[in-house]
Design a protein around this motif. Structure first.
Motif, PDB file in Angstrom:
ATOM      1  N   THR A   2       0.880  -1.275  -0.159  1.00 61.68           N
ATOM      2  CA  THR A   2       0.116   0.061  -0.040  1.00 61.68           C
ATOM      3  C   THR A   2       0.903   1.366   0.046  1.00 61.68           C
ATOM      4  N   SER A   3       0.376   2.072  -0.580  1.00 63.36           N
ATOM      5  CA  SER A   3       1.113   3.483  -0.626  1.00 63.36           C
ATOM      6  C   SER A   3       0.911   4.379   0.531  1.00 63.36           C
ATOM      7  N   PRO A   4       1.736   5.270   0.973  1.00 61.40           N
ATOM      8  CA  PRO A   4       1.454   5.775   2.074  1.00 61.40           C
ATOM      9  C   PRO A   4       0.360   7.017   2.108  1.00 61.40           C
ATOM     10  N   ALA A   5      -0.183   7.293   2.970  1.00 62.66           N
ATOM     11  CA  ALA A   5      -1.619   8.152   2.990  1.00 62.66           C
ATOM     12  C   ALA A   5      -0.871   9.527   2.641  1.00 62.66           C
ATOM     13  N   SER A   6      -2.087   9.952   1.482  1.00 61.23           N
ATOM     14  CA  SER A   6      -1.530  11.520   1.088  1.00 61.23           C
ATOM     15  C   SER A   6      -2.333  12.446   2.434  1.00 61.23           C
ATOM     16  N   PRO A   7      -1.637  13.529   2.496  1.00 64.99           N
ATOM     17  CA  PRO A   7      -2.313  14.250   3.475  1.00 64.99           C
ATOM     18  C   PRO A   7      -3.493  15.115   2.661  1.00 64.99           C
ATOM     19  N   ASP A   8      -4.496  15.406   3.672  1.00 66.82           N
ATOM     20  CA  ASP A   8      -5.565  16.003   2.940  1.00 66.82           C
ATOM     21  C   ASP A   8      -5.293  17.427   2.858  1.00 66.82           C
ATOM     22  N   ALA A   9      -6.317  18.167   1.991  1.00 68.10           N
ATOM     23  CA  ALA A   9      -6.141  19.557   1.717  1.00 68.10           C
ATOM     24  C   ALA A   9      -6.142  20.260   2.943  1.00 68.10           C
ATOM     25  N   ALA A  10      -6.921  20.133   3.902  1.00 69.72           N
ATOM     26  CA  ALA A  10      -7.015  20.971   5.217  1.00 69.72           C
ATOM     27  C   ALA A  10      -5.853  21.046   6.147  1.00 69.72           C
ATOM     28  N   SER A  11      -5.157  19.821   6.008  1.00 66.42           N
ATOM     29  CA  SER A  11      -3.928  19.677   6.712  1.00 66.42           C
ATOM     30  C   SER A  11      -2.873  20.665   5.831  1.00 66.42           C
ATOM     31  N   VAL A  12      -2.773  20.590   4.538  1.00 60.32           N
ATOM     32  CA  VAL A  12      -1.762  21.738   3.817  1.00 60.32           C
ATOM     33  C   VAL A  12      -2.075  22.842   4.009  1.00 60.32           C
ATOM     34  N   ASP A  13      -3.432  23.167   3.920  1.00 61.88           N
ATOM     35  CA  ASP A  13      -3.743  24.613   4.168  1.00 61.88           C
ATOM     36  C   ASP A  13      -3.344  25.142   5.573  1.00 61.88           C
ATOM     37  N   ALA A  14      -3.348  24.116   6.533  1.00 61.83           N
ATOM     38  CA  ALA A  14      -3.195  24.701   8.070  1.00 61.83           C
ATOM     39  C   ALA A  14      -1.814  24.985   8.046  1.00 61.83           C
ATOM     40  N   VAL A  15      -0.694  23.851   7.420  1.00 64.99           N
ATOM     41  CA  VAL A  15       0.768  24.108   7.469  1.00 64.99           C
ATOM     42  C   VAL A  15       0.876  25.455   6.806  1.00 64.99           C
ATOM     43  N   ALA A  16       0.403  25.956   5.888  1.00 71.60           N
ATOM     44  CA  ALA A  16       0.577  26.692   5.006  1.00 71.60           C
ATOM     45  C   ALA A  16       0.392  28.168   5.668  1.00 71.60           C
TER      46      ALA A  16
END
Length: 514
Positions: A2-16
């Motif tokens: 299995t491939s590692p889970a991709s971060p969801d958009a909300a997490s990316v936005d929070a980090v940004a």
């Protein structure tokens, strides 16, 4: 696999968002550090300037029993603080600066009644620095914003000027007694009893000299046209000298009477605050645009103006009044960009009344209705109108007492101006009746006819502050001449004895041969 889970958009936005916030905080910290460095640099430049001129002289004025102050300066704004520094540099101690306003930001006009965006005077005109470049506005501004920023200034922003004046006072450690109001100047046997009010109490202090550095109304008051003062309740109008709540004029219809700078500034402020419409009424058939005073701005006329014959000074003052006080072009541009600004020429108000909570006025044969009116009609000069001068006003020499112009050159307002001496001191109308008047020095627009400038404004500083300080110094010195004569004819210790040169004394050829 299995491939590692991709971060969801909300997490990316929070980090940004966190990254952006951190960058903003870092930028603010850098900006604060830059401001702090600039402040240090500014202080360093000014301190070096003071170091190079040497320490302040010690106070040389002998103390007198029963005298609280050698000089009491009335007014803690740009003029009063500059005089305090100039007197310190002249070795005149015992100087007290009183100011009726409660604090430094309420003092003077720059953060209160002044509504222009920029000063009228050229930015390079000498001012409070008194020839010390490191104390100038230019030095202060360049240390904060850089040379390029100063070079780009067409004129000085009003708020920057106000901040500079506060810095000037604080840097030079000029003490100002805020919240102290002068109510009476009482001559009393070679001194003045100054009746003061502060914090709800009344008290008296004594001074040998009084310097009136108390602003545009210091020898008179705001002029309100009778058509307003005699016909309308006070709540319906204000003078530009008043603290006007322009936010209360949002959506209102406003009339402005007058066409000089303060009138245009008030009109602009009302428009910018959201007034529904502003009508400006001028008595003349055009807006004054000829700056008559600039003709005598060259050094010969500027430096020697006080020595001109009375006839010439009177004509110059009259010519200025007839030409009119000119609003600067930027003040006019500031209002004409509004479609709801209307200029009425040759339209003085001939009547006014309150009707159903509004002002009904007539001008140039037309009827108008307004919610509020503002008088931008300047100030009158009459020492008798000042309560603190009640004891002395009747003895003051006026221009009408000294000079009788031809019939076609008479002017009641100019005639009411005090006729001042070369040290800006009041003179006696009847010689010998009030000699104490020579110890009251006037540094406000009451000196306009005598000195040809709006005294108290920056253009007057370079010429007139040194002359007033010199006169105060001279008067104090001569008044204590006995003490100073004893001091300058007293004994003083030798700097060395004969042993310093004994080995070189010639003792004759025979002695030399031996």
């Amino acid at each position: 696999m299995t491939s590692p889970a991709s971060p969801d958009a909300a997490s990316v936005d929070a980090v940004a968002r966190e990254a952006v916030a951190r960058e903003a905080v870092a930028r603010e910290a850098v900006a604060r550090e830059a401001v702090a460095r600039e402040a240090v640099a500014r202080e360093a430049v000014a301190r070096e300037a003071l170091r190079l001129i040497g320490p302040d002289p010690e106070n040389w004025v002998p103390p007198r029993e029963g005298v609280d102050h050698n000089v009491a300066i009335v007014g803690g704004g740009q003029t009063g603080t500059t005089f305090a520094f100039a007197l310190r540099r002249a070795g005149v101690g015992g100087v007290s600066v009183i100011e009726a306003a409660p604090d430094e930001r309420s003092t003077g006009v720059w953060l209160t009644r002044a509504r222009m965006e920029r000063l009228r005077t050229p930015k390079a005109l000498p001012g409070p620095e008194l020839g010390i470049a490191g104390l100038s506005f230019q030095s202060w501004y360049e240390a904060r914003h850089g040379r390029e920023a100063y070079a780009a200034l067409a004129s000085i922003p009003r708020r920057d000027w106000a901040e500079y004046l506060i810095w000037y006072k604080d840097f030079l450690r000029i003490p100002v007694r805020y919240g102290v109001r002068l109510t009476r100047i009482e001559p009393a046997g070679g001194v003045f009893r100054l009746h003061l009010e502060a914090e709800g109490r009344s008290f008296v202090e004594t001074a040998r000299k009084v310097l009136l550095a108390n602003g545009v109304a210091g020898n008179g008051g705001p002029f309100v046209p009778p058509v307003l003062a005699d016909n309308l309740p006070r709540a319906r109008y204000a003078h530009t000298a008043d603290a006007i709540d322009f936010t209360a004029l949002k959506g209102k219809s406003v009339a402005v009477l007058g066409a000089a700078a303060s009138a245009f500034d008030a009109a602009a402020t009302a428009l910018e605050a959201g007034a529904a419409e502003v009508h400006l009424f001028a008595r003349r058939d055009g807006v004054a645009s000829v700056p008559i005073n600039r003709l005598r701005g060259y050094p010969g006329a500027y430096d020697n103006y006080p020595a001109l014959p009375d006839r010439v000074r009177w004509l110059q003052a009259l010519r200025f009044l007839r030409a009119g006080s000119t609003p600067p072009p930027d003040a006019v541009r500031r209002v004409v960009r509004f479609d709801n600004f209307h200029l009425h020429l040759a339209a003085p108000w001939t009547s006014a009344r309150e009707e159903e909570g509004r002002i009904v006025a007539t001008a140039a044969g037309e009827r108008f209705s307004f919610d509020f009116a503002i008088a931008g009609t300047g100030y009158f000069v009459d020492p008798a109108a000042r309560p603190e001068l009640a004891d002395v006003a009747g003895h003051i020499l006026r221009w009408r007492d000294r000079y009788a112009p031809p019939a076609d050159e008479r002017h009641e307002g100019l005639g009411a101006h005090p006729y001042l001496g070369l040290g800006h001191e009041y003179l006696e109308k009847e010689p010998g009746a009030a000699p104490y008047l020579g110890d009251i020095h006037v540094y406000n627009p009451g000196g306009f006819v005598s000195f040809g400038l709006p005294i108290g404004d920056v253009p007057s500083f370079r010429r007139d502050i040194p002359s007033v300080v010199a006169r105060i110094s001279r008067d104090l010195f001569l008044a204590d001449l006995d003490a100073h004569e004893r001091r300058i004819t007293g004994t003083i210790a030798a700097e060395f004895d004969e042993s310093l040169y004994a080995s070189a004394v010639w003792r004759g050829a025979k002695a030399a041969a031996e």
